[in-house]
Design a protein around this motif. Sequence first.
Motif, short mmCIF file in Angstrom:
data_model
loop_
_atom_site.label_atom_id
_atom_site.label_comp_id
_atom_site.label_asym_id
_atom_site.label_seq_id
_atom_site.Cartn_x
_atom_site.Cartn_y
_atom_site.Cartn_z
N ASP A 10 0.84 -1.19 0.00
CA ASP A 10 0.00 0.00 0.00
C ASP A 10 0.88 1.25 0.00
O ASP A 10 1.83 1.36 0.78
CB ASP A 10 -0.90 -0.02 1.25
CG ASP A 10 -1.90 1.11 1.28
OD1 ASP A 10 -1.95 1.89 0.30
OD2 ASP A 10 -2.63 1.21 2.27
N LYS A 11 0.57 2.21 -0.87
CA LYS A 11 1.37 3.44 -0.97
C LYS A 11 1.30 4.25 0.33
O LYS A 11 2.23 4.96 0.66
CB LYS A 11 0.87 4.28 -2.14
CG LYS A 11 1.10 3.64 -3.48
CD LYS A 11 0.50 4.46 -4.60
CE LYS A 11 0.64 3.73 -5.92
NZ LYS A 11 -0.05 4.44 -7.01
N ASN A 12 0.20 4.14 1.03
CA ASN A 12 0.01 4.92 2.26
C ASN A 12 0.30 4.12 3.52
O ASN A 12 -0.11 4.51 4.61
CB ASN A 12 -1.44 5.44 2.31
CG ASN A 12 -1.76 6.32 1.13
OD1 ASN A 12 -0.93 7.09 0.69
ND2 ASN A 12 -2.96 6.17 0.59
N ALA B 109 2.26 5.99 6.38
CA ALA B 109 1.44 7.01 7.04
C ALA B 109 0.40 6.35 7.96
O ALA B 109 0.16 6.84 9.07
CB ALA B 109 0.74 7.87 5.99
N LYS B 110 -0.16 5.24 7.53
CA LYS B 110 -1.14 4.54 8.35
C LYS B 110 -0.50 3.98 9.62
O LYS B 110 -1.08 4.06 10.71
CB LYS B 110 -1.81 3.41 7.56
CG LYS B 110 -2.72 3.90 6.46
CD LYS B 110 -3.27 2.74 5.65
CE LYS B 110 -4.14 3.22 4.51
NZ LYS B 110 -4.64 2.11 3.69
N VAL B 111 0.70 3.43 9.50
CA VAL B 111 1.41 2.90 10.67
C VAL B 111 1.72 4.04 11.64
O VAL B 111 1.55 3.90 12.85
CB VAL B 111 2.69 2.16 10.25
CG1 VAL B 111 3.57 1.83 11.44
CG2 VAL B 111 2.34 0.89 9.51
N GLU B 112 2.18 5.17 11.11
CA GLU B 112 2.47 6.31 11.97
C GLU B 112 1.22 6.79 12.70
O GLU B 112 1.29 7.12 13.89
CB GLU B 112 3.07 7.46 11.15
CG GLU B 112 4.48 7.18 10.68
CD GLU B 112 5.00 8.25 9.74
OE1 GLU B 112 4.32 9.29 9.55
OE2 GLU B 112 6.10 8.06 9.20
N GLU C 227 0.89 6.90 16.72
CA GLU C 227 0.57 8.16 17.40
C GLU C 227 -0.68 8.00 18.27
O GLU C 227 -0.73 8.50 19.40
CB GLU C 227 0.36 9.27 16.38
CG GLU C 227 1.62 9.75 15.72
CD GLU C 227 1.36 10.77 14.62
OE1 GLU C 227 0.20 11.24 14.50
OE2 GLU C 227 2.30 11.08 13.88
N LEU C 228 -1.68 7.30 17.78
CA LEU C 228 -2.91 7.09 18.54
C LEU C 228 -2.64 6.27 19.79
O LEU C 228 -3.10 6.63 20.88
CB LEU C 228 -3.95 6.38 17.66
CG LEU C 228 -5.30 6.09 18.31
CD1 LEU C 228 -5.99 7.39 18.71
CD2 LEU C 228 -6.18 5.29 17.38
N GLU C 229 -1.86 5.21 19.68
CA GLU C 229 -1.53 4.39 20.84
C GLU C 229 -0.70 5.18 21.84
O GLU C 229 -0.89 5.07 23.05
CB GLU C 229 -0.80 3.11 20.41
CG GLU C 229 -1.67 2.13 19.64
CD GLU C 229 -2.88 1.66 20.42
OE1 GLU C 229 -2.75 1.40 21.63
OE2 GLU C 229 -3.96 1.58 19.81
N ASP C 230 0.24 5.98 21.34
CA ASP C 230 1.06 6.81 22.23
C ASP C 230 0.20 7.83 22.95
O ASP C 230 0.38 8.07 24.16
CB ASP C 230 2.16 7.50 21.41
CG ASP C 230 3.11 8.28 22.29
OD1 ASP C 230 3.58 7.69 23.29
OD2 ASP C 230 3.38 9.46 21.99
#
Length: 147
Positions: free
Chosen positions: A101-103, A106-109, A113-116
């Motif tokens: 996936d090209k994105n 960004a999805k992993v980041e 960020e949400l978990e952090d």
Amino acid sequence: MAAAVGKSLLTVRRWRRRYVAKGVDGLLKDATRPSRVKPLPSEKIKQVVHMTLHEKPPNATDWSVRSMAKAAGISYSSAQRIWHAHGLKPHLVNTFKVSRDKNFAAKVEDVIELEDLKFRLYGAIGLNTTHRYLLLKNNAALLAALP
């Protein structure tokens, strides 16, 4: 004689040969018959194992039993038996594959960020590290509903 016993001429001839060779004992027990399926030559087995481990199928990521059978020129049940005998499971992957996936990055980041953010939020309301871990571990579905 064949008509009298209701059997074919070939069967009667076979009985006569067995009687001449072994006497009455030859008629009491059926003769052994050859295997229905000829065993695959060892070269063919080696070819299937080599193809499974070192080659990729055309237009696919992994071998299926049917695609391997077609490529090797054997039946799919023979391919299954070879794979089973050698412990091969090409459809199971033991390594991690990164998404195409090209994105993806960004999805992993976003997820990190949400978990952090959740982890810091729980720290702000007074939960220590052990409690935050247990809360995340045991109530993942409940926490997913939180903002």
